[in-house]
Write a protein that holds these residues in place. Structure first.
Motif, PDB file in Angstrom:
ATOM      1  N   LYS A 123       0.832  -1.202   0.000  1.00 31.92           N
ATOM      2  CA  LYS A 123       0.000   0.000   0.000  1.00 31.92           C
ATOM      3  C   LYS A 123       0.865   1.249   0.000  1.00 31.92           C
ATOM      4  O   LYS A 123       0.617   2.195  -0.764  1.00 31.92           O
ATOM      5  N   ARG A 124       1.906   1.270   0.848  1.00 35.22           N
ATOM      6  CA  ARG A 124       2.772   2.447   0.925  1.00 35.22           C
ATOM      7  C   ARG A 124       3.487   2.686  -0.408  1.00 35.22           C
ATOM      8  O   ARG A 124       3.611   3.823  -0.869  1.00 35.22           O
ATOM      9  N   THR A 125       3.964   1.607  -1.021  1.00 32.41           N
ATOM     10  CA  THR A 125       4.676   1.746  -2.287  1.00 32.41           C
ATOM     11  C   THR A 125       3.770   2.315  -3.365  1.00 32.41           C
ATOM     12  O   THR A 125       4.139   3.249  -4.089  1.00 32.41           O
ATOM     13  N   ASN A 126       2.554   1.769  -3.490  1.00 30.62           N
ATOM     14  CA  ASN A 126       1.634   2.240  -4.515  1.00 30.62           C
ATOM     15  C   ASN A 126       1.154   3.662  -4.228  1.00 30.62           C
ATOM     16  O   ASN A 126       0.964   4.451  -5.155  1.00 30.62           O
ATOM     17  N   ARG A 127       0.970   3.991  -2.968  1.00 29.42           N
ATOM     18  CA  ARG A 127       0.568   5.349  -2.616  1.00 29.42           C
ATOM     19  C   ARG A 127       1.648   6.346  -2.999  1.00 29.42           C
ATOM     20  O   ARG A 127       1.366   7.411  -3.556  1.00 29.42           O
ATOM     21  N   SER A 128       2.902   6.005  -2.719  1.00 29.66           N
ATOM     22  CA  SER A 128       3.999   6.898  -3.054  1.00 29.66           C
ATOM     23  C   SER A 128       4.108   7.089  -4.562  1.00 29.66           C
ATOM     24  O   SER A 128       4.291   8.208  -5.053  1.00 29.66           O
ATOM     25  N   ARG A 129       3.974   5.997  -5.325  1.00 34.88           N
ATOM     26  CA  ARG A 129       4.044   6.108  -6.786  1.00 34.88           C
ATOM     27  C   ARG A 129       2.890   6.951  -7.322  1.00 34.88           C
ATOM     28  O   ARG A 129       3.087   7.809  -8.191  1.00 34.88           O
ATOM     29  N   LEU A 130       1.697   6.695  -6.814  1.00 34.14           N
ATOM     30  CA  LEU A 130       0.522   7.456  -7.242  1.00 34.14           C
ATOM     31  C   LEU A 130       0.708   8.935  -6.927  1.00 34.14           C
ATOM     32  O   LEU A 130       0.425   9.813  -7.760  1.00 34.14           O
ATOM     33  N   ASP A 131       1.192   9.222  -5.742  1.00 32.83           N
ATOM     34  CA  ASP A 131       1.387  10.605  -5.324  1.00 32.83           C
ATOM     35  C   ASP A 131       2.403  11.316  -6.213  1.00 32.83           C
ATOM     36  O   ASP A 131       2.211  12.476  -6.602  1.00 32.83           O
ATOM     37  N   GLN A 132       3.492  10.610  -6.571  1.00 28.95           N
ATOM     38  CA  GLN A 132       4.510  11.220  -7.412  1.00 28.95           C
ATOM     39  C   GLN A 132       3.957  11.549  -8.801  1.00 28.95           C
ATOM     40  O   GLN A 132       4.273  12.598  -9.377  1.00 28.95           O
ATOM     41  N   VAL A 133       3.117  10.669  -9.351  1.00 30.53           N
ATOM     42  CA  VAL A 133       2.542  10.926 -10.670  1.00 30.53           C
ATOM     43  C   VAL A 133       1.547  12.077 -10.603  1.00 30.53           C
ATOM     44  O   VAL A 133       1.540  12.963 -11.460  1.00 30.53           O
ATOM     45  N   LEU A 134       0.696  12.087  -9.572  1.00 32.53           N
ATOM     46  CA  LEU A 134      -0.286  13.161  -9.443  1.00 32.53           C
ATOM     47  C   LEU A 134       0.396  14.517  -9.260  1.00 32.53           C
ATOM     48  O   LEU A 134      -0.064  15.535  -9.784  1.00 32.53           O
ATOM     49  N   ARG A 135       1.494  14.532  -8.523  1.00 31.15           N
ATOM     50  CA  ARG A 135       2.238  15.799  -8.342  1.00 31.15           C
ATOM     51  C   ARG A 135       2.787  16.290  -9.675  1.00 31.15           C
ATOM     52  O   ARG A 135       2.665  17.474 -10.018  1.00 31.15           O
ATOM     53  N   ARG A 136       3.383  15.387 -10.420  1.00 30.43           N
ATOM     54  CA  ARG A 136       3.939  15.785 -11.713  1.00 30.43           C
ATOM     55  C   ARG A 136       2.840  16.236 -12.670  1.00 30.43           C
ATOM     56  O   ARG A 136       3.030  17.168 -13.457  1.00 30.43           O
TER      57      ARG A 136
END
Length: 437
Positions: A123-136
């Motif tokens: 969950k943490r890994t996918n949340r971090s990846r999702l967050d990085q894409v949404l920020r970009r």
């Protein structure tokens, strides 16, 4: 009369000498220290103990363990790996501000935990990846309201183009196509989930992965962590254990491992590695850091050294026409190990390439962990961009060291204790993060 510090040192030194150096075990100790800190310092504005408090209460050994065994300072340890900032969900600071998108993202992650049995780490890994894409995406498009935009078909072409630009950025910034694809795919799965459940009018990333040529043609389906662990457990000799370490943890190619010569191995205590020359590796000169497996390697080298007329190769050939095992012979040995461990991919026995793919997946996860850690450090400094902290605050050498910390931590969650027991590798660390103590 001895002071409090002396009493604590005499009582607790013997106790902490028996502490496990495993990060998971240290997390439990960290939670106990937090409870003691909060009990003694209820009015403190800090979320974790000071170095002075750790020293005065007999816990200075924690700093040594974190620094020497995990290349980590106490601020990172308490902020990233304990509840110093509250629960994981409470202390996570999303990189976007749109409430609707954040709430939908949280609901998606919780749904995956419930329906797909995602572990907390997944969950943490996918949340971090999702967050990085949404920020970009927010930086590229100028609006972080992804859910609202996905309900407005009139902006579909522009939104898709923005996500495509994000894909280009990921490929340029991250360490491999695997890592970039994992990030892009994590965000797309979220939008697919919204689309399936009728929460958005269209999937703004539909077909996005097909826009790019992903350079992983030599990397097949990865072994799972459970499969790698089973391989280690059935391995009976150092030669077999080195097959697991070499292919799954060092990530060397099928023909490279048996052809490693003792002259290529540098067992410097601070940074052990294998050096490859132009003709010894597909991509030319390079180095492979030996983060794990030194005990098995030492055992194998000792065994080989006792053999008469050993030619110096890890896996010497019995044939008079070859100095070391060929790729086919090494592959057969690995598949024999897979047969004993019942490790298959799509119904077929796994091969060293599947182990190498596992290595790249763990490396990509470590990169994600590093970005998340940089985000926490950004908060400490009042910065807003974790990538900027990673690129400009952390030197390339320190990024490499911290990435190794997270890589080692993830592998230790998979391999049993005897995979790294007795591993004396220590690396020095730039202690400039002590300014946050």
């Amino acid at each position: 009369m001895p002071n409090r510090s002396e009493e604590n040192d005499s009582d607790k030194t013997r106790e902490y000498q028996d502490w496990s150096h495993d990060l998971v075990a240290l997390q439990d100790i960290g939670e106990e220290l937090l409870a003691e800190w909060r009990d003694q310092e209820p009015q403190s504005h800090r979320d974790y103990p000071t170095v002075r408090w750790l020293t005065d209460n007999g816990y200075s050994h924690l700093r040594w363990v974190l620094r020497e065994k995990h290349e980590m300072g106490t601020p990172e340890f308490f902020i990233l790996l304990t509840s110093a900032g509250g629960s994981d969900e409470e202390r996570y600071d999303w990189s976007i501000e749109d409430v609707a998108t954040i709430e939908r993202a949280k609901a998606y992650l919780d749904d995956r935990v419930e329906c797909r049995d995602w572990a907390d780490s997944t969950k943490r890994t996918n949340r971090s990846r999702l967050d990085q894409v949404l920020r970009r995406f927010a930086e590229e498009y100028g609006d972080d309201g992804v859910v609202a935009l996905a309900n407005d078909p009139s902006v579909e072409p522009d939104v898709y183009h923005a996500f495509k630009e994000v894909g280009k950025t990921l490929r340029a910034e991250l360490i491999s196509d695997d890592s970039a694809h994992h990030h892009l795919r994590a965000a797309h799965r979220f939008l697919e989930w919204l689309d399936r459940s009728g929460r958005i009018a269209y999937d703004p990333m539909d077909g996005i992965e097909a826009e790019f040529r992903w350079d992983w043609s030599t990397e097949p389906t990865s072994l799972t962590g459970d499969q790698v662990r089973r391989l280690w457990l059935v391995a009976e000799t150092d030669a077999e254990r080195m097959l697991v370490i070499g292919y799954c943890v060092w990530g060397v190619r099928t023909k490279e491992l048996p052809a490693v010569h003792v002259d290529q191995i540098n067992l410097n205590e601070h940074d052990p590695k294998i050096k490859f020359g132009d003709r010894e590796r597909k991509n030319g000169q390079g180095e492979v850091s030996l983060i794990f497996g030194l005990e098995a390697l030492a055992g194998l080298l000792d065994e080989r050294a006792q053999q008469p007329n050993w030619n110096g190769y890890l896996y010497p050939s019995d044939s008079a026409h070859r100095e070391s095992l060929c790729a086919k012979q090494a592959r057969l040995r690995f598949k024999t190990l897979c047969r004993r461990a019942d490790v298959t991919i799509d119904g077929e026995l796994a091969t060293p390439k599947h182990g190498r793919s596992f290595y790249y997946n763990i490396l990509a996860d470590a990169e994600t962990d590093l970005l998340e850690a940089a985000g926490k450090l950004a908060e400490e400094q009042g910065a807003s961009d974790p990538v900027s902290v990673r690129e400009f605050y952390l030197t390339s050498e320190r990024r490499r060291r911290y990435r190794r910390v997270f890589f080692r931590h993830r592998v230790r969650q998979i391999l049993p204790d005897d995979a790294y027991a007795g591993d004396n590798t220590q690396t020095t660390i730039d202690s400039s993060l002590d300014e946050f103590n």
